[in-house]
Motif scaffolding. Structure first.
Motif, short mmCIF file in Angstrom:
data_model
loop_
_atom_site.label_atom_id
_atom_site.label_comp_id
_atom_site.label_asym_id
_atom_site.label_seq_id
_atom_site.Cartn_x
_atom_site.Cartn_y
_atom_site.Cartn_z
N MET A 83 0.83 -1.20 0.00
CA MET A 83 0.00 0.00 0.00
C MET A 83 0.86 1.26 0.00
O MET A 83 0.56 2.25 -0.69
N VAL B 99 -4.74 2.44 -4.61
CA VAL B 99 -5.47 1.31 -4.03
C VAL B 99 -6.81 1.24 -4.76
O VAL B 99 -7.51 2.25 -4.89
N SER C 108 -9.89 -0.95 3.67
CA SER C 108 -8.51 -0.48 3.80
C SER C 108 -8.24 0.73 2.90
O SER C 108 -7.40 1.57 3.22
N GLY C 109 -8.96 0.81 1.79
CA GLY C 109 -8.81 1.97 0.92
C GLY C 109 -9.40 3.23 1.52
O GLY C 109 -9.01 4.35 1.17
N ALA D 263 -5.32 3.77 3.51
CA ALA D 263 -4.63 4.36 2.36
C ALA D 263 -4.42 5.87 2.47
O ALA D 263 -3.36 6.37 2.09
N THR E 233 -7.20 6.39 -3.59
CA THR E 233 -8.03 5.19 -3.57
C THR E 233 -9.14 5.32 -4.62
O THR E 233 -9.81 6.36 -4.69
#
Length: 391
Positions: A284, A290, A296-297, A301, A308
């Motif tokens: 990442m 991403v 998680s994005g 991120a 993202t």
């Protein structure tokens, strides 16, 4: 104080890591893990091996039937998760169960805990993800919990609005952001050697999960990969590292489509069921964007100052940084938004974005609250009798 921490997926285990380390190191705490879900599945990378390698004590393993990812298959697996987690918790006999997130495995364990009188502390409640059934699961887990660690102030207010006592709800930030700030990461050369894959000049980190509330999830999956394929076809040096889908209805379809993409671009794509925490965060930090619909994005991120591309409604409703570019799950929209994220404009927006989930000392604050119990002189939450009424 005997703490049992539940983990059912690679993603939530990675987020829990800083808290697990603090619990493990504290002499007033006795930590044990209840491990289930994809951790015990070969198809999903058998990530229980990573837990063992980290040295944490596993108090119980609950194997679930995950080969059938139809709606009925997942429902039946959830039923087995309730009974399996109940037996596991009855054997461990913790003072408190800690769990994170919004998946069906999490709801199953919270349900089991309530039925056998184990109080629950929930992490990441109050959030909104309108495109996934996890939305309902998350709020259900909130109502099954007695202590709440939220990641943003709007989420703290929402949990209180749902009827939870204000002195049991704490805005502590996101554990995933703490990982970004504290986990020693691999440089490009080390990551390439570990993966056995050349990342090239630019690469994408791709994670796409089934949109479980979509009217036509198969069409959305195809639209996403078709858009990704179009950009890879036109940007010859660009590569992609793709992680596997989770154990939701439609997950096998996502993995099959990723395999087809790899067959078309074998030297430019890497498909892995699980990268693990260090490799995933390292990728990442090094990637150009991403891409997909993973949390998680949204959460991590932005702290890497990486753009993202968030596809579809799976994360709809979550607080987000300006570096998150949303798009519809169709090929044209995905390709167009991905081009923008990869442009100098996209990189500049990401560099200036502020992450709303970033707060200092998240895991330490959680540990302090666990050790103090409820504030204002109230009885510590783990001493309260939560047994079901016999009336």
């Amino acid at each position: 104080m005997k703490i049992c921490v539940f983990t059912g997926t690679r993603a939530e285990y990675g987020l829990l890591t800083p808290l697990l380390k603090r619990l493990e190191a504290d002499p007033d705490m006795k930590l044990t893990l209840l491990v289930t879900g994809t951790h015990l599945s070969e198809r999903h990378g058998h990530t229980v091996d990573a837990i063992r390698a980290d040295g944490f004590t596993i108090g119980a393993e609950v194997v679930l039937p995950l080969d059938d990812d139809s709606h009925l298959g997942v429902a039946l697996a959830m039923g087995e998760a309730v009974s399996g987690c109940a037996r596991a918790l009855d054997g461990i006999k913790p003072d408190l169960l800690v769990l994170l997130g919004d998946r069906w495995e999490c709801l199953a364990c919270a349900t089991a805990a309530n039925l056998i009188s184990v109080p629950v502390a929930h992490i990441h409640g109050g959030e909104t993800t309108e495109g996934a059934v996890d939305e309902q699961f998350r709020h259900a887990v909130t109502k099954l919990s007695r202590l709440h660690f939220t990641s943003c102030e709007p989420y703290r207010r929402r949990v209180i609005q749902m009827g939870e006592a204000p002195d049991t709800v704490f805005n502590v930030g996101a554990l995933g952001v703490e990982n970004v700030k504290t986990v020693p990461l691999m440089d490009r050369e080390a990551l390439e050697a570990d993966l056995g894959f050349s990342l090239g000049e630019k690469f994408l980190l791709v994670t796409y999960h089934p949109a479980t509330l979509a009217e036509n999830g198969a069409a959305e999956t195809e639209g996403f990969f078709a858009g990704l394929e179009a950009v890879l076809a036109e940007a010859e040096p660009l590569k992609a590292v793709i992680t596997g889908a989770n154990a939701d209805p439609g997950g096998s379809l996502v993995d099959a489509r990723a395999a087809r993409l790899h067959d078309k671009f074998p030297g430019r794509t890497l498909v892995s069921p699980s990268l693990g925490l260090v490799r995933y965060l390292s990728a990442m930090g090094l990637c150009s964007a991403v891409v997909g619909n993973s949390s998680s994005g949204i959460l991590e991120a932005p702290s890497f100052k990486v753009p993202t591309v968030n596809v579809g409604d799976r994360q709809k409703g979550r607080e987000r940084a300006a570096s998150v570019f949303d798009c519809a799950p169709d090929a044209d929209a995905v390709a167009r938004t991905l081009r923008r994220a990869l442009s100098p404009e996209g990189a500049n927006i990401a560099k200036q974005a502020r992450n709303p989930y970033e707060k200092y000392g998240t895991s330490q604050r959680m540990l302090d609250i666990l050790k103090q119990g409820a504030p204002n002189g109230a009885k510590p939450f783990f001493d309260i009798d939560y047994r079901l009424s016999k009336d």
